[in-house]
Design an enzyme around this catalytic site. Structure first.
Site, PDB file in Angstrom:
ATOM      1  CB  CYS A 111      -4.981  -2.642  -5.532  1.00  9.25           C
ATOM      2  SG  CYS A 111      -4.611  -4.003  -4.413  1.00  9.25           S
ATOM      3  CD  GLU A 167      -9.049  -8.977  -3.675  1.00  7.11           C
ATOM      4  OE1 GLU A 167     -10.265  -8.982  -3.892  1.00  7.11           O
ATOM      5  OE2 GLU A 167      -8.494  -8.185  -2.892  1.00  7.11           O
ATOM      6  N   GLY A 170     -15.457  -0.633 -18.977  1.00  7.99           N
ATOM      7  CA  GLY A 170     -16.211  -1.135 -17.826  1.00  7.99           C
ATOM      8  C   GLY A 170     -16.773   0.001 -17.003  1.00  7.99           C
ATOM      9  CB  THR A 216      -1.398   0.113   3.141  1.00 10.70           C
ATOM     10  OG1 THR A 216      -1.562  -0.641   1.923  1.00 10.70           O
ATOM     11  CG2 THR A 216      -0.202  -0.419   3.880  1.00 10.70           C
ATOM     12  CG  PHE A 230       3.358  -7.223  -8.733  1.00  8.73           C
ATOM     13  CD1 PHE A 230       3.198  -5.880  -9.055  1.00  8.73           C
ATOM     14  CD2 PHE A 230       4.585  -7.633  -8.229  1.00  8.73           C
ATOM     15  CE1 PHE A 230       4.229  -4.972  -8.887  1.00  8.73           C
ATOM     16  CE2 PHE A 230       5.633  -6.726  -8.064  1.00  8.73           C
ATOM     17  CZ  PHE A 230       5.455  -5.393  -8.396  1.00  8.73           C
TER      18      PHE A 230
HETATM   19  P1  NAD Z   1      -6.821  -7.247   4.160  1.00  6.43           P
HETATM   20  O1  NAD Z   1      -7.469  -6.091   4.814  1.00  6.43           O
HETATM   21  O2  NAD Z   1      -7.640  -8.265   3.451  1.00  6.43           O
HETATM   22  O3  NAD Z   1      -5.941  -8.033   5.249  1.00  6.43           O
HETATM   23  C1  NAD Z   1      -5.149  -7.447   6.211  1.00  6.43           C
HETATM   24  C2  NAD Z   1      -5.115  -8.365   7.433  1.00  6.43           C
HETATM   25  O4  NAD Z   1      -4.116  -7.921   8.327  1.00  6.43           O
HETATM   26  C3  NAD Z   1      -6.421  -8.417   8.206  1.00  6.43           C
HETATM   27  O5  NAD Z   1      -6.833  -9.757   8.361  1.00  6.43           O
HETATM   28  C4  NAD Z   1      -6.050  -7.781   9.558  1.00  6.43           C
HETATM   29  O6  NAD Z   1      -6.796  -8.331  10.642  1.00  6.43           O
HETATM   30  C5  NAD Z   1      -4.582  -8.125   9.662  1.00  6.43           C
HETATM   31  N1  NAD Z   1      -3.787  -7.280  10.555  1.00  6.43           N
HETATM   32  C6  NAD Z   1      -3.749  -5.933  10.626  1.00  6.43           C
HETATM   33  N2  NAD Z   1      -2.841  -5.547  11.550  1.00  6.43           N
HETATM   34  C7  NAD Z   1      -2.293  -6.653  12.055  1.00  6.43           C
HETATM   35  C8  NAD Z   1      -1.286  -6.920  13.051  1.00  6.43           C
HETATM   36  N3  NAD Z   1      -0.648  -5.940  13.666  1.00  6.43           N
HETATM   37  N4  NAD Z   1      -0.986  -8.204  13.319  1.00  6.43           N
HETATM   38  C9  NAD Z   1      -1.618  -9.204  12.695  1.00  6.43           C
HETATM   39  N5  NAD Z   1      -2.563  -9.026  11.766  1.00  6.43           N
HETATM   40  C10 NAD Z   1      -2.890  -7.761  11.436  1.00  6.43           C
HETATM   41  O7  NAD Z   1      -5.743  -6.609   3.182  1.00  6.43           O
HETATM   42  P2  NAD Z   1      -5.204  -7.233   1.789  1.00  6.43           P
HETATM   43  O8  NAD Z   1      -6.174  -7.040   0.715  1.00  6.43           O
HETATM   44  O9  NAD Z   1      -4.668  -8.602   2.067  1.00  6.43           O
HETATM   45  O10 NAD Z   1      -3.996  -6.231   1.504  1.00  6.43           O
HETATM   46  C11 NAD Z   1      -2.821  -6.264   2.295  1.00  6.43           C
HETATM   47  C12 NAD Z   1      -1.788  -5.391   1.611  1.00  6.43           C
HETATM   48  O11 NAD Z   1      -1.438  -5.961   0.341  1.00  6.43           O
HETATM   49  C13 NAD Z   1      -2.261  -3.964   1.305  1.00  6.43           C
HETATM   50  O12 NAD Z   1      -1.171  -3.097   1.446  1.00  6.43           O
HETATM   51  C14 NAD Z   1      -2.660  -4.035  -0.146  1.00  6.43           C
HETATM   52  O13 NAD Z   1      -2.550  -2.793  -0.792  1.00  6.43           O
HETATM   53  C15 NAD Z   1      -1.637  -5.010  -0.693  1.00  6.43           C
HETATM   54  N6  NAD Z   1      -2.081  -5.734  -1.891  1.00  6.43           N
HETATM   55  C16 NAD Z   1      -3.349  -6.194  -1.971  1.00  6.43           C
HETATM   56  C17 NAD Z   1      -3.742  -6.923  -3.107  1.00  6.43           C
HETATM   57  C18 NAD Z   1      -5.154  -7.432  -3.212  1.00  6.43           C
HETATM   58  O14 NAD Z   1      -5.531  -7.837  -4.315  1.00  6.43           O
HETATM   59  N7  NAD Z   1      -5.946  -7.449  -2.155  1.00  6.43           N
HETATM   60  C19 NAD Z   1      -2.825  -7.181  -4.124  1.00  6.43           C
HETATM   61  C20 NAD Z   1      -1.516  -6.720  -3.984  1.00  6.43           C
HETATM   62  C21 NAD Z   1      -1.159  -5.993  -2.858  1.00  6.43           C
END
Ligand code: NAD
Length: 461
Positions: A262, A154, A255, A86, A151
């Site tokens: 996020c 990484e 930092g 997102t 929550f």
């Molecule tokens: P990311 O970009 O690493 O991964 C998203 C994945 O979804 C990609 O591999 C993409 O190819 C795939 N994708 C997109 N549309 C698709 C579809 N229609 N069908 C199948 N696959 C599809 O994103 P992320 O870091 O994993 O974050 C995902 C969500 O989780 C976001 O909303 C983010 O805000 C939230 N979030 C992230 C973290 C973090 O630390 N990264 C922590 C908590 C919440």
């Protein structure tokens, strides 16, 4: 239970592997075929400690599979998680196009009652959108939509998922809530709390939490700035604050400003939600502005501490937005390195995991996996990411390979005495700058940059 996870990024892949570890049968879907091919070949497309072993173990046990065909994760699943990105859209609003597309994909493959759980971080009301999309595209199939924000952090994502402080489930029906309780029973049975609430409240809990942490970070960063100007020690101030149980010690380390996928986008999205709801969130807005300014000023801070940077060689240790990940999204390096280059500096950058991700976004910098190689011939060394390996660098070796003597530490990784004893000048955050010891291993003389501009002299060592 049989579970599908749409999206195998940092959240989806960890979610899928951990749910399999809890005993569920999980199929992870991604529409990026190359990513799925790597996963099928036994390769892990992201750096996350212990994730490759967790994936391998659960694939071996037959509980975890990967596919680029959405049907494989939906048709026979009890629960389908949406874990797609997102990213920030126009005016800071969350771009929901991936979530909406995933909902349409899911709708095309539904057979019987299916629970759709949104794990992506989404603005309040997105659950209603997903529900409407499912109803429009699969009118004959019964579904329920819940919010289940994630929550995890990484770098320690597996521990966070398997030992969560809380699991939040926003459900509109008791059936949906009961199914989510079943998904997480292995964790709640171990004492991890599950907070059940309505869907909109769950959606807001995620943003309110991230924005609070962003405020805490911006707050301690500004307190550190004040410490530098009045001669107080920010680390001790933070310790003194953190010992108060009402405040807590975490997220009180000065930092370079928060980054990552996020906090920056989630604070902006929350502000956009507030604007639409005609509500003032001035505290969050101030934290966001302070963070933006801080990151934009990083290169100026280096120049302030060292003088003219034209043709100076600056070694930057750390590119990822934080230690433990290869994620470069909104990393401070994306502000610092172009800022240094704009001032005429030659940048040699190092990171244990993020070089591949960084290379494409920072043309003109030279990249080295090894920190000592990056420091070779440098006039200034800047520490930007708090990788534990940097904290144990041999500082005398660093001094020997450098041309200059200045270390600027945006993570306060080193004890000032250790740096000056190694023969280096030291500038850190919220603490007085220190001059190197000459000869004997005595302590360096503390120098407050703003009170005594000696360290700012333009002649670089
Ligand atoms: P990311 O970009 O690493 O991964 C998203 C994945 O979804 C990609 O591999 C993409 O190819 C795939 N994708 C997109 N549309 C698709 C579809 N229609 N069908 C199948 N696959 C599809 O994103 P992320 O870091 O994993 O974050 C995902 C969500 O989780 C976001 O909303 C983010 O805000 C939230 N979030 C992230 C973290 C973090 O630390 N990264 C922590 C908590 C919440």
């Amino acid at each position: 239970m049989r579970i599908g996870v749409i999206g195998t990024g940092y959240v989806g892949l960890v979610t899928g592997a951990c749910l399999a570890e809890l005993g569920h049968e999980v199929c992870c879907i991604d529409n990026d075929r190359a990513k799925v091919d790597r996963l099928l070949a036994g390769d892990c497309p992201i750096y996350e400690p212990d994730l490759p072993a967790l994936i391998a173990r659960n694939r071996m046990a037959g509980r975890l599979s990967f596919s680029s065909n959405t049907a494989d994760g939906v048709t026979s699943s009890d629960v389908v998680f949406i874990a797609v990105g997102t990213p920030p859209g126009a005016d800071g609003e969350a771009d929901l196009s991936f979530v909406h597309a995933a909902a349409r994909d899911i709708a095309g493959h539904l057979r019987g009652f299916t629970l759709v759980a949104t794990k992506s971080t989404v603005p309040v009301g997105t659950g209603d959108d997903v529900e409407a999309i499912l109803a429009a595209h699969a009118p004959d199939v019964e579904t329920a939509v819940v919010s289940n924000p994630e929550f995890l952090r990484e770098g320690c994502a597996i521990g966070d998922f398997l030992k969560p402080d809380r699991i939040v489930v926003g459900a509109e029906t008791s059936r949906a809530r009961a199914m989510m309780e079943a998904v997480y029973r292995p964790l709640t049975a171990r004492g991890h709390p599950l907070l059940a609430c309505d869907r909109r409240t769950a959606e807001l809990i995620k943003y309110a939490s991230n924005a609070f942490l962003a405020v805490k970070i911006s707050y301690i960063n500004e307190i550190a700035d004040l410490c530098e100007n009045i001669g107080a020690d920010a680390l001790c101030v933070a310790e003194g604050m953190g010992l108060d149980a009402r405040i807590g010690a975490r997220f009180l380390q000065p930092g370079p400003g928060y980054g990552g996928s996020c906090f920056p986008k989630d604070t902006q999205a929350l502000l956009a939600t507030a604007r639409r709801a005609d509500t003032t969130l001035s505290v969050v807005a101030a934290a966001e502005t302070a963070n933006r300014r801080r990151k934009r000023n990083l290169a100026a801070r280096v120049a302030d501490a060292t003088g003219d940077l034209t043709d100076k060689v600056v070694a930057v240790l750390g590119l990822a937005f934080k230690a433990g990940t290869d994620d470069m999204r909104e990393a401070a390096a994306l502000d610092l390195i172009p800022g240094l280059q704009a001032r005429g500096a030659i940048v040699r950058a190092s990171d244990p995991e993020a070089i591949d991700a960084a290379r494409t976004t920072m043309p003109g910098a030279a990249f080295f996996r090894d920190a000592y190689a990056a420091a070779q011939g440098a006039d200034v060394l800047v520490v930007l990411t708090e990788w534990p390996a940097y904290a144990s660098l041999d500082l005398e070796r660093i001094r020997r390979v450098m041309r200059g003597h200045r270390v600027i530490d945006f993570r306060n990784l080193f004890a000032p005495d250790a740096v000056v004893d190694a023969g280096l000048d030291y500038v850190s955050l919220g603490r007085p700058a220190c001059r190197r010891s000459i000869g004997a291993h005595g302590h360096g003389a503390p120098v407050n940059d703003r009170m005594q501009p000696a360290l700012q002299s333009p002649d670089m060592d």
